[in-house]
Design an enzyme around this catalytic site. Sequence first.
Site, PDB file in Angstrom:
ATOM      1  N   ASP A 109     -19.114  -9.500  13.149  1.00 31.19           N
ATOM      2  CA  ASP A 109     -18.625  -9.710  11.777  1.00 31.19           C
ATOM      3  C   ASP A 109     -17.239  -9.083  11.688  1.00 31.19           C
ATOM      4  OD1 ASP A 109     -18.511 -10.093   8.821  1.00 31.19           O
ATOM      5  OD2 ASP A 109     -20.648 -10.442   9.035  1.00 31.19           O
ATOM      6  N   ASN A 134     -21.406 -19.111  12.379  1.00 27.40           N
ATOM      7  CA  ASN A 134     -22.096 -18.955  11.092  1.00 27.40           C
ATOM      8  C   ASN A 134     -21.207 -18.368  10.004  1.00 27.40           C
ATOM      9  OD1 ASN A 134     -24.698 -18.441   9.416  1.00 27.40           O
ATOM     10  ND2 ASN A 134     -23.763 -16.406   9.588  1.00 27.40           N
ATOM     11  N   SER A 176     -23.431 -26.661   5.602  1.00 27.94           N
ATOM     12  CA  SER A 176     -24.010 -26.509   4.260  1.00 27.94           C
ATOM     13  C   SER A 176     -24.429 -27.890   3.781  1.00 27.94           C
ATOM     14  CB  SER A 176     -22.938 -25.954   3.312  1.00 27.94           C
ATOM     15  OG  SER A 176     -23.387 -25.987   1.970  1.00 27.94           O
ATOM     16  N   TYR A 202     -14.482 -25.425  -0.557  1.00 26.44           N
ATOM     17  CA  TYR A 202     -15.732 -25.212   0.195  1.00 26.44           C
ATOM     18  C   TYR A 202     -16.289 -26.566   0.634  1.00 26.44           C
ATOM     19  CZ  TYR A 202     -20.266 -23.059   1.402  1.00 26.44           C
ATOM     20  OH  TYR A 202     -21.390 -22.614   2.066  1.00 26.44           O
ATOM     21  N   VAL A 233     -29.370 -20.185  -0.417  1.00 27.95           N
ATOM     22  CA  VAL A 233     -30.126 -19.228   0.381  1.00 27.95           C
ATOM     23  C   VAL A 233     -29.748 -17.835  -0.109  1.00 27.95           C
ATOM     24  CG1 VAL A 233     -30.545 -18.365   2.722  1.00 27.95           C
ATOM     25  CG2 VAL A 233     -29.986 -20.795   2.374  1.00 27.95           C
TER      26      VAL A 233
HETATM   27  N1  LIG Z   1     -26.160 -18.670   1.071  1.00 30.65           N
HETATM   28  C1  LIG Z   1     -26.133 -19.978   0.833  1.00 30.65           C
HETATM   29  O1  LIG Z   1     -26.645 -20.464  -0.188  1.00 30.65           O
HETATM   30  C2  LIG Z   1     -25.526 -20.900   1.845  1.00 30.65           C
HETATM   31  C3  LIG Z   1     -25.811 -22.272   1.747  1.00 30.65           C
HETATM   32  C4  LIG Z   1     -25.255 -23.132   2.665  1.00 30.65           C
HETATM   33  C5  LIG Z   1     -24.465 -22.645   3.668  1.00 30.65           C
HETATM   34  N2  LIG Z   1     -24.189 -21.321   3.750  1.00 30.65           N
HETATM   35  C6  LIG Z   1     -23.350 -20.850   4.855  1.00 30.65           C
HETATM   36  O2  LIG Z   1     -24.073 -19.916   5.602  1.00 30.65           O
HETATM   37  C7  LIG Z   1     -23.170 -19.077   6.323  1.00 30.65           C
HETATM   38  C8  LIG Z   1     -23.602 -17.639   6.160  1.00 30.65           C
HETATM   39  O3  LIG Z   1     -23.439 -17.258   4.798  1.00 30.65           O
HETATM   40  P1  LIG Z   1     -24.485 -16.349   4.018  1.00 30.65           P
HETATM   41  O4  LIG Z   1     -25.036 -17.154   2.942  1.00 30.65           O
HETATM   42  O5  LIG Z   1     -25.388 -15.663   4.960  1.00 30.65           O
HETATM   43  O6  LIG Z   1     -23.503 -15.318   3.299  1.00 30.65           O
HETATM   44  P2  LIG Z   1     -22.955 -13.893   3.755  1.00 30.65           P
HETATM   45  O7  LIG Z   1     -21.829 -13.621   2.859  1.00 30.65           O
HETATM   46  O8  LIG Z   1     -24.059 -12.928   3.883  1.00 30.65           O
HETATM   47  O9  LIG Z   1     -22.437 -14.183   5.254  1.00 30.65           O
HETATM   48  C9  LIG Z   1     -21.159 -14.659   5.547  1.00 30.65           C
HETATM   49  C10 LIG Z   1     -20.559 -13.688   6.550  1.00 30.65           C
HETATM   50  O10 LIG Z   1     -19.330 -14.225   7.040  1.00 30.65           O
HETATM   51  C11 LIG Z   1     -18.479 -13.100   7.229  1.00 30.65           C
HETATM   52  N3  LIG Z   1     -17.083 -13.509   7.300  1.00 30.65           N
HETATM   53  C12 LIG Z   1     -16.249 -13.899   6.305  1.00 30.65           C
HETATM   54  N4  LIG Z   1     -15.015 -14.125   6.794  1.00 30.65           N
HETATM   55  C13 LIG Z   1     -15.082 -13.900   8.122  1.00 30.65           C
HETATM   56  C14 LIG Z   1     -14.137 -13.945   9.170  1.00 30.65           C
HETATM   57  N5  LIG Z   1     -12.858 -14.276   8.955  1.00 30.65           N
HETATM   58  N6  LIG Z   1     -14.549 -13.620  10.439  1.00 30.65           N
HETATM   59  C15 LIG Z   1     -15.841 -13.262  10.650  1.00 30.65           C
HETATM   60  N7  LIG Z   1     -16.777 -13.182   9.709  1.00 30.65           N
HETATM   61  C16 LIG Z   1     -16.390 -13.494   8.454  1.00 30.65           C
HETATM   62  C17 LIG Z   1     -18.746 -12.185   6.045  1.00 30.65           C
HETATM   63  O11 LIG Z   1     -18.315 -10.872   6.300  1.00 30.65           O
HETATM   64  C18 LIG Z   1     -20.250 -12.328   5.904  1.00 30.65           C
HETATM   65  O12 LIG Z   1     -20.961 -11.318   6.601  1.00 30.65           O
HETATM   66  C19 LIG Z   1     -21.783 -19.398   5.752  1.00 30.65           C
HETATM   67  O13 LIG Z   1     -21.111 -20.261   6.654  1.00 30.65           O
HETATM   68  C20 LIG Z   1     -22.085 -20.108   4.455  1.00 30.65           C
HETATM   69  O14 LIG Z   1     -21.054 -20.967   4.057  1.00 30.65           O
HETATM   70  C21 LIG Z   1     -24.707 -20.441   2.866  1.00 30.65           C
END
Ligand SMILES: NC(=O)c1ccc[n+]([C@@H]2O[C@H](COP(=O)([O-])OP(=O)(O)OC[C@H]3O[C@@H](n4cnc5c(N)ncnc54)[C@H](O)[C@@H]3O)[C@@H](O)[C@H]2O)c1
Length: 259
Positions: free
Chosen positions: A35, A81, A135, A148, A181
């Site tokens: 991360d 991710n 997503s 997004y 999620v």
């Molecule tokens: N939570 C939802 O509802 C949902 C739905 C669909 C897709 N997603 C996707 O799932 C993935 C994970 O997201 P999440 O929901 O677990 O949220 P989250 O915020 O817990 O995780 C995203 C992570 O990406 C990291 N990040 C951001 N910029 C970064 C960079 N430049 N380099 C490395 N890491 C970086 C953040 O520090 C964070 O830990 C993302 O790609 C998000 O778009 C999430």
Amino acid sequence: MFKNQIIAITGASGGIGRGIAEMFIAEGAKVAISDLSLPSQVATEIGATPFVCDVSDEASVKDFIHRVEAELGPIDVYVSNAGVGSGNGRFVAAASNESWEQAWQVNVMGSVYAARELMPNWVKRKSGRFVITASAAGLLNQIGSASYSSTKHAAVSLAESIAIEHSDDGIKSNCICPQYVRSNMTKGMSMAEGSQDGLLEPKDVANALKAAIIADEFFVFPHPVVQKYFINRAMHPDAYLSGMRKLKAKVGQAFAKKG
Ligand SMILES: NC(=O)c1ccc[n+]([C@@H]2O[C@H](COP(=O)([O-])OP(=O)(O)OC[C@H]3O[C@@H](n4cnc5c(N)ncnc54)[C@H](O)[C@@H]3O)[C@@H](O)[C@H]2O)c1
């Protein structure tokens, strides 16, 4: 199936990335999590190896891959991710260029940089799996965030390109397309908490990924209804748009959090 495999996951200090890491660890894999800052506490809690990686910086992605391979061995599965999202405000293209550029770098180029580094060796080895957490917004739309939606559509397309161009090289690709999620990204987001299709837990996404890999399916639909919406969008695009407009009227522009 995953015993002793080397798995590298970005954006894994919590949320979906952590959930996927825990699933692979339970399957006997050796998992590297990365991360923006070192996820050492999470790594200790779940039994992973922590690394720093900023996916918007090509040198950092290369360095992550090299260090994982030096410490754990050749990567079998790379899970791209890390992701960010931010809202438009009142007008669809009002977000700053910096905000669009960040979405492009993290949600798309982060995967490009990793694929660029991994593919030549994977083609030589005739194996490798590239997983992109896209997503449902990459197949449909995220109301209130054009950046997004646009970048997640690009992420889906990139995952497809990998599947099309490298399957004959023995390389697999998966594209994860969840709706809401529970994670930092959705914390306090009324649209997520009140979603009619349910707010899943990260472990549900991880289990859906495992099931798709076992079934040899490209798309991962943790909310199965997303596949139905995707078919509907293709068959009845105007009805789909009209449905999305109604949903927007109902929920407003609730996507204002930064991931
Ligand atoms: N939570 C939802 O509802 C949902 C739905 C669909 C897709 N997603 C996707 O799932 C993935 C994970 O997201 P999440 O929901 O677990 O949220 P989250 O915020 O817990 O995780 C995203 C992570 O990406 C990291 N990040 C951001 N910029 C970064 C960079 N430049 N380099 C490395 N890491 C970086 C953040 O520090 C964070 O830990 C993302 O790609 C998000 O778009 C999430």
